[in-house]
Design an enzyme around this catalytic site. Structure first.
Site, PDB file in Angstrom:
ATOM      1  N   GLY A 210     -18.898 -14.661   7.953  1.00  0.00           N
ATOM      2  CA  GLY A 210     -17.976 -13.720   7.333  1.00  0.00           C
ATOM      3  C   GLY A 210     -16.922 -14.450   6.526  1.00  0.00           C
ATOM      4  O   GLY A 210     -17.076 -15.621   6.178  1.00  0.00           O
ATOM      5  N   ASN A 211     -15.831 -13.748   6.230  1.00  0.00           N
ATOM      6  CA  ASN A 211     -14.720 -14.356   5.520  1.00  0.00           C
ATOM      7  C   ASN A 211     -13.418 -13.724   5.995  1.00  0.00           C
ATOM      8  O   ASN A 211     -13.414 -12.849   6.864  1.00  0.00           O
ATOM      9  CB  ASN A 211     -14.894 -14.226   3.996  1.00  0.00           C
ATOM     10  CG  ASN A 211     -15.050 -12.784   3.551  1.00  0.00           C
ATOM     11  OD1 ASN A 211     -14.155 -11.967   3.745  1.00  0.00           O
ATOM     12  ND2 ASN A 211     -16.195 -12.470   2.945  1.00  0.00           N
ATOM     13  N   TYR A 212     -12.304 -14.150   5.403  1.00  0.00           N
ATOM     14  CA  TYR A 212     -10.989 -13.756   5.902  1.00  0.00           C
ATOM     15  C   TYR A 212     -10.440 -12.471   5.279  1.00  0.00           C
ATOM     16  O   TYR A 212      -9.287 -12.126   5.517  1.00  0.00           O
ATOM     17  CB  TYR A 212      -9.984 -14.883   5.644  1.00  0.00           C
ATOM     18  CG  TYR A 212     -10.283 -16.161   6.388  1.00  0.00           C
ATOM     19  CD1 TYR A 212     -10.206 -16.215   7.762  1.00  0.00           C
ATOM     20  CD2 TYR A 212     -10.641 -17.324   5.711  1.00  0.00           C
ATOM     21  CE1 TYR A 212     -10.473 -17.381   8.461  1.00  0.00           C
ATOM     22  CE2 TYR A 212     -10.913 -18.493   6.384  1.00  0.00           C
ATOM     23  CZ  TYR A 212     -10.826 -18.521   7.765  1.00  0.00           C
ATOM     24  OH  TYR A 212     -11.088 -19.679   8.441  1.00  0.00           O
ATOM     25  N   SER A 213     -11.224 -11.766   4.509  1.00  0.00           N
ATOM     26  CA  SER A 213     -10.705 -10.577   3.834  1.00  0.00           C
ATOM     27  C   SER A 213     -10.210  -9.542   4.842  1.00  0.00           C
ATOM     28  O   SER A 213     -10.906  -9.206   5.805  1.00  0.00           O
ATOM     29  CB  SER A 213     -11.785  -9.950   2.956  1.00  0.00           C
ATOM     30  OG  SER A 213     -11.337  -8.733   2.396  1.00  0.00           O
ATOM     31  N   ALA A 278     -14.984  -8.419  -0.432  1.00  0.00           N
ATOM     32  CA  ALA A 278     -15.389  -9.831  -0.446  1.00  0.00           C
ATOM     33  C   ALA A 278     -16.752  -9.925   0.230  1.00  0.00           C
ATOM     34  O   ALA A 278     -16.850 -10.114   1.447  1.00  0.00           O
ATOM     35  CB  ALA A 278     -14.350 -10.681   0.274  1.00  0.00           C
TER      36      ALA A 278
END
Length: 402
Positions: A210-213, A278
């Site tokens: 995943g990512n930090y969005s 994102a």
């Protein structure tokens, strides 16, 4: 020109030194054509007199539940129904806390709790009070409840310290009020798709890529578009945020492929799409059905496959519909954004850089440059994400053919 002619505004004033600015704000609202009813807390009267405010507004100032001379009951319910907009300026930490907690112990809070209209709050307090976790929790609660926060400015404070906490100037508050009324119907009849948040690509039942969005930018865009009259479909990845406006239809997804499916279906009946999510570029080729146990492996290798490109897929089939994308870059920002806009068939791209400390994931602020396919470009200063959402939608509304 009287831009607020015929509008009913309740101006709430609480007990802070910035109350002197409220007289200037009141005068500006009256000059713009609004009919203003002032509601002031008992402590507010220690900083500015009701006589001054009544002279400016042409109406008796409401402060207590019962009028001092006649004993007449002041109906907070009637005030709440009368108003087209409620503005509380200044809003002290105490008033903000009472609003967030529903502590109805004065006329201002009971009027707020009865208001059917939109509510704006202009906080004013010392920098440590503004930064305190309790204040920030209360601000977050108000935003969740649909209250529009006019962020305080930085500068010299009454304590002679310098920092964030100054109430915004009356001219800026007036601008926000005029913007609210001007945008209220600007997107009426339009249908807009917004994507927001990250996507999670599962490795096994407990792990993912995943990512930090946080989804804050996309949710701000959805709320602002709905406030302007649009019917909004919000396709959201895994986030903890909640929607407020009833014109937002929310679809929750997890993976990029789920987001693509939901976005393609929604886009068929939309006039525009704003793709702020994102989306993960890659996903594991296989998702393990059981948790991978570390003692069973001597190093883990993941084979990744490319995820579908949602922006490119919508761009290929958009026809006359308008498509707005985002570019979050770390280097060669401008060039990369131009390439992305052309490759994906975007009408507009919103560029932000991770090198700017006020932009990027998990921030309440953002700093963007808007680039359009016709060569138009505009760089905006760092702003609260709700204000950035206003700028983005203003730019979308200016695209020819929208």
């Amino acid at each position: 020109m009287q831009t607020l002619k015929g509008k009913h505004i309740v101006l709430g004033i609480s007990g802070g030194i910035a109350a002197y600015k409220s007289a200037y704000l009141l005068r500006l609202l009256i000059k713009a054509g609004a009919e203003v009813q002032v509601v002031i807390t008992p402590n507010g009267k220690e900083f500015i007199t009701p006589a001054t405010l009544a002279a400016l507004s042409g109406k008796p100032v409401v402060s207590e539940f019962f009028a001092a001379n006649t004993g007449e009951w002041h109906s907070h319910v009637d005030l709440g129904l009368w108003s087209d907009l409620m503005v509380i300026a200044p809003a002290t930490a105490s008033t903000i806390g009472k609003m967030a907690g529903g502590v109805a112990d004065n006329m201002l809070i009971t009027t707020y709790l009865s208001a059917k209209s939109h509510v704006m709050v202009a906080p004013a307090m010392d920098l440590d009070m503004w930064a305190h976790p309790s204040t920030q929790r209360n601000i977050a609660t108000l935003e969740h409840d649909g209250v529009e926060i006019i962020q305080p400015a930085s500068g010299e404070l009454a304590s002679h310290l310098t920092g964030k906490g100054r109430m915004q100037e009356p001219e800026e508050i007036l601008r926000r009020v005029e913007l609210y009324f001007s945008r209220n119907e600007s997107l009426k009849g339009k249908r807009i798709l917004v994507t927001a948040g990250p996507t999670y690509e599962d490795i096994d039942p407990v792990r993912f890529i995943g990512n930090y969005s946080s989804g804050k930018m996309g949710f701000a865009i959805a709320e602002e578009a709905a406030a302007r009259g649009a019917e909004v479909t919000l396709v959201a990845g895994p986030v903890s945020l909640q929607t407020v406006h009833p014109r937002i239809r929310r679809i929750d997804v997890r993976s990029a492929r789920q987001m693509l499916e939901a976005a393609e279906e929604a886009f068929e009946v939309c006039d525009a799409a704003i793709l702020s999510a994102a989306v993960a570029d890659y996903a594991p080729e296989h998702c393990h059905v059981s948790k991978i146990k570390r003692e069973n492996i001597d190093g883990l290798e993941l084979r990744l496959v490319r995820n579908p490109d949602i922006a490119a897929a919508l761009g290929a089939s958009k026809g006359k519909r308008k498509l707005v994308g985002f570019a979050l870059e770390t280097d060669h920002e401008h060039d990369n954004a131009l390439v992305k806009m052309e490759r994906k068939g975007l009408d507009m791209i919103v560029l932000n850089s991770l090198r700017n400390p006020l932009a990027g994931f998990n921030k309440d602020t953002n700093q963007v440059t808007v680039i359009k396919s016709d060569g138009y470009e505009k760089e905006y200063p760092a702003k609260d994400k709700r204000d950035v959402a206003c700028d983005i939608l203003d730019e979308l509304e200016c695209i020819e053919g929208f």
